[in-house]
Design an enzyme around this catalytic site. Structure first.
Site, PDB file in Angstrom:
ATOM      1  N   LYS A 241       6.256   2.068  -9.135  1.00 59.83           N
ATOM      2  CA  LYS A 241       6.126   2.353  -7.700  1.00 59.83           C
ATOM      3  C   LYS A 241       6.729   1.214  -6.895  1.00 59.83           C
ATOM      4  CE  LYS A 241       2.529   2.881  -4.094  1.00 59.83           C
ATOM      5  NZ  LYS A 241       1.098   3.131  -3.829  1.00 59.83           N
ATOM      6  N   ASP A 246       3.061  -0.570   2.648  1.00 58.62           N
ATOM      7  CA  ASP A 246       2.258   0.634   2.844  1.00 58.62           C
ATOM      8  C   ASP A 246       1.319   0.462   4.034  1.00 58.62           C
ATOM      9  OD1 ASP A 246       0.888   2.982   2.630  1.00 58.62           O
ATOM     10  OD2 ASP A 246      -0.134   2.496   0.741  1.00 58.62           O
ATOM     11  N   LYS A 253      -3.819   2.690   7.712  1.00 63.41           N
ATOM     12  CA  LYS A 253      -4.845   1.872   7.067  1.00 63.41           C
ATOM     13  C   LYS A 253      -5.520   0.983   8.104  1.00 63.41           C
ATOM     14  CE  LYS A 253      -2.785   1.221   2.461  1.00 63.41           C
ATOM     15  NZ  LYS A 253      -3.833   1.905   1.691  1.00 63.41           N
ATOM     16  N   ASP A 323      -1.579   8.435   3.314  1.00 67.80           N
ATOM     17  CA  ASP A 323      -1.766   7.167   2.603  1.00 67.80           C
ATOM     18  C   ASP A 323      -1.750   7.375   1.085  1.00 67.80           C
ATOM     19  OD1 ASP A 323      -2.111   4.475   2.327  1.00 67.80           O
ATOM     20  OD2 ASP A 323      -4.219   4.442   2.957  1.00 67.80           O
ATOM     21  N   GLU A 325       0.673   8.142  -0.748  1.00 64.00           N
ATOM     22  CA  GLU A 325       2.127   8.307  -0.758  1.00 64.00           C
ATOM     23  C   GLU A 325       2.761   7.920  -2.085  1.00 64.00           C
ATOM     24  OE1 GLU A 325       0.647   5.598   0.146  1.00 64.00           O
ATOM     25  OE2 GLU A 325       1.837   4.172  -1.017  1.00 64.00           O
ATOM     26  N   ARG A 327       1.995   8.533  -5.124  1.00 61.68           N
ATOM     27  CA  ARG A 327       2.134   9.640  -6.084  1.00 61.68           C
ATOM     28  C   ARG A 327       3.294  10.556  -5.711  1.00 61.68           C
ATOM     29  NH1 ARG A 327      -4.025  11.161  -4.951  1.00 61.68           N
ATOM     30  NH2 ARG A 327      -4.007   8.922  -4.560  1.00 61.68           N
TER      31      ARG A 327
HETATM   32  N1  BES Z   1      -1.191   1.361  -2.171  1.00 61.45           N
HETATM   33  C1  BES Z   1      -2.426   2.016  -1.997  1.00 61.45           C
HETATM   34  C2  BES Z   1      -3.457   1.617  -3.052  1.00 61.45           C
HETATM   35  C3  BES Z   1      -3.946   0.200  -3.002  1.00 61.45           C
HETATM   36  C4  BES Z   1      -5.041  -0.130  -2.228  1.00 61.45           C
HETATM   37  C5  BES Z   1      -3.337  -0.767  -3.750  1.00 61.45           C
HETATM   38  C6  BES Z   1      -5.504  -1.432  -2.209  1.00 61.45           C
HETATM   39  C7  BES Z   1      -3.793  -2.076  -3.745  1.00 61.45           C
HETATM   40  C8  BES Z   1      -4.892  -2.405  -2.964  1.00 61.45           C
HETATM   41  C9  BES Z   1      -2.233   3.518  -2.075  1.00 61.45           C
HETATM   42  O1  BES Z   1      -1.036   3.992  -1.558  1.00 61.45           O
HETATM   43  C10 BES Z   1      -3.297   4.143  -1.256  1.00 61.45           C
HETATM   44  O2  BES Z   1      -3.290   3.977  -0.070  1.00 61.45           O
HETATM   45  N2  BES Z   1      -4.214   4.865  -1.905  1.00 61.45           N
HETATM   46  C11 BES Z   1      -5.278   5.483  -1.212  1.00 61.45           C
HETATM   47  C12 BES Z   1      -5.457   6.869  -1.778  1.00 61.45           C
HETATM   48  C13 BES Z   1      -6.367   7.737  -0.975  1.00 61.45           C
HETATM   49  C14 BES Z   1      -5.751   8.054   0.366  1.00 61.45           C
HETATM   50  C15 BES Z   1      -6.611   9.015  -1.742  1.00 61.45           C
HETATM   51  C16 BES Z   1      -6.530   4.637  -1.419  1.00 61.45           C
HETATM   52  O3  BES Z   1      -6.696   4.048  -2.490  1.00 61.45           O
HETATM   53  O4  BES Z   1      -7.309   4.530  -0.488  1.00 61.45           O
HETATM   54 MN    MN Z   2       0.555   2.644  -1.559  1.00 61.27          MN
HETATM   55 MN    MN Z   3      -1.184   4.396   0.543  1.00 60.32          MN
END
Ligand code: BES
Ligand code: MN
Ligand code: MN
Length: 474
Positions: A241, A246, A253, A323, A325, A327
């Protein structure tokens, strides 16, 4: 850092003594008092290390009791880290390591922790920083290949850490790709970078959709290490990835700790770093790396919740949270991987915060489909390099959570549980080969210093996949 065999000696050089036999203490340049002090400390706690300032140089004594098992090896890495902190504190930049007991695994582990622990991210510091740059190992306990192997792995980890620590205003998707390409070129690995036009032609709808809120061009990088003596017929494909930042997109976020989201390309960087290290060490394996990259931002044309997209394999996705994204861009890369007829595909991604909720920052969340025979040795590599993997269940019942009323699947689950597994289940819609998914959101970026992993970027995944690929017959 240079890690070489010691060929010269001078009385003013810094020395490190790595010893397990307490009887060796008497032979070191230490006073009776100092020896007793160390002996006592070693009796109540092992391993233990002490530094002594001898005015023209420093003497560092590292005692350890055993190297049986993964944990004692990891302890030695952490001791190596403590040792380099001592030398950095003393503004020293080189040392010679003596290990009269001659235990190769102990020397390697200590040197690895020492070297990795010396990392600093300094391009934006005006004040001059002390950089430890040379560790020489005395004696013939290690082969010159063992030494250059370690030196190259450390070099790959440092390049990865540099990329991950670089903020998005400096490292956008295109610069990220260019940096990887420059390094690949220098070691004879091939790399192609697709820009927007080619990504459109390839029909990478996930990557294009995430990129809609961005003003920067997305990239899709293909790295290939294919030495003439490759021992495998079908390649291993690594997918990473490459989210250079992000923000969460329209489902923005919260602000707390948002700066760490510059590290959302750590999986992509680790894929590059693994192949770079394999090429540096000329490991005879055919490996391909695929790295989709973009930032994820709100913008006038950004994707919004409710959007439905159709992926390259015809599957439709209802986007319910922008968020989720990672995947989306990984799905394109996983589909692209099919054309290599791979024996195994491993993806690495900072995919879910839920992984940290589940296991904290001391392990990687792993899942597999059709690859149980690879998962076992990969988990062993995880123990060996101490980037441990916890295998999560991948039961079909989780599938229900991503069923959509109006599309084939949704990009987030319906409930609150098992977010890490659900992200994996989403990805499984795009594979038709043996596949392992590693969610490295737990370990990619440390908010506070974690021994030789450092603070900030850790380069997690590089030592893990390097060790696995170097050993495994795939
Ligand atoms: N990049 C984030 C995941 C992440 C969070 C990595 C904190 C490192 C530290 C990912 O894109 C994300 O935002 N995932 C969401 C998924 C949710 C919306 C289903 C998450 O983990 O909140
Ligand atoms: Mn992300
Ligand atoms: Mn994200």
């Amino acid at each position: 850092m240079i890690i070489r065999k010691n060929t010269s000696s001078s009385p003013d050089q810094n020395v490190i003594y790595l010893i397990s036999d307490p009887n060796q203490l008497a032979r070191l340049p230490l006073s009776e008092q100092e020896q007793n002090y160390i002996r006592e400390a070693a009796a109540s706690k092992s391993p233990v290390g002490f530094g002594f300032n001898r005015y023209t140089h420093h003497v560092y004594v590292q005692m350890y009791a055993e190297t049986t098992g993964y944990t004692s090896i990891e302890k030695l890495r952490r001791e190596g880290d403590q040792a380099v902190l001592y030398f950095l504190q003393a503004k020293q930049t080189s040392a010679v390591l003596f290990a009269p007991d001659g235990e190769a695994s102990a020397i390697l582990a200590f040197a690895e922790g020492f070297a990795l622990g010396s990392y600093k991210f300094i391009p934006y510091k005006q004040k001059e920083e002390v950089v430890f740059n040379e560790l020489r190992i005395n004696g013939d306990w290690l082969s010159s290949f063992q030494l250059s192997r370690l030196e190259n792995l450390v070099k790959a980890c440092f390049e990865v850490r540099d990329m991950v620590n670089e903020p998005v205003n400096v490292l956008d998707a295109m610069i990220f790709a260019r940096k990887m390409a420059d390094s690949c070129r220098s070691v004879g690995a091939e790399m192609k970078v697709f820009g927007r036009k080619e990504i459109e032609d390839l029909g990478m709808v996930g990557l294009l959709t995430v990129n809609r809120g961005s003003i920067s061009e997305p990239t899709f990088s293909v790295i290939e290490w294919k030495p003439a003596d490759a021992r495998n017929k079908q390649p291993i494909v690594l997918v990473g990835k490459g989210l250079v930042f992000d923000t969460g997109g329209i489902n923005l976020k919260p602000g707390n700790g948002l700066d760490a989201m510059k590290s959302d390309m750590a999986g992509g960087a680790a894929v590059f770093g693994t192949i770079y290290a394999l090429a540096l060490n000329k490991v005879p394996v055919h490996v391909v790396g695929l790295i989709p990259a973009t930032d994820n931002r709100p913008g006038q044309n950004a994707m919004v919740p409710g959007d439905i997209i159709r992926m390259g394999n015809g599957k439709t996705i209802e986007i319910l949270n922008t968020d989720a994204e990672g995947r989306l861009i990984l799905a394109d890369a996983l589909l692209y991987a099919r054309k290599y007829d791979p024996s195994l595909v491993i993806d690495m991604a900072t995919l879910t915060g839920a992984a940290s909720v589940a296991i904290g920052r001391f392990g990687i969340a792993g899942m597999q489909q059709g690859a149980s025979r690879y998962m076992k040795p990969l988990m062993e590599s995880g123990m060996r390099v101490y980037e441990r993997i916890v295998e999560f269940p991948f039961w079909e019942e989780y599938e229900k959570d991503i069923e959509s009323d109006i599309a084939d699947i949704r990009n987030i689950g319906k409930g609150r549980g098992a977010g890490t597994i659900i992200a994996g289940k989403f990805l499984a819609h795009f594979i038709d080969y043996p596949w392992i998914h590693l969610d490295i959101a737990t370990m990619a970026f440390m908010d506070s210093r974690e021994s030789y992993m450092g603070k900030g970027a850790t380069a997690v995944g590089v030592r893990l996949l390097y060790d696995f690929i170097e050993r495994e017959e795939v």
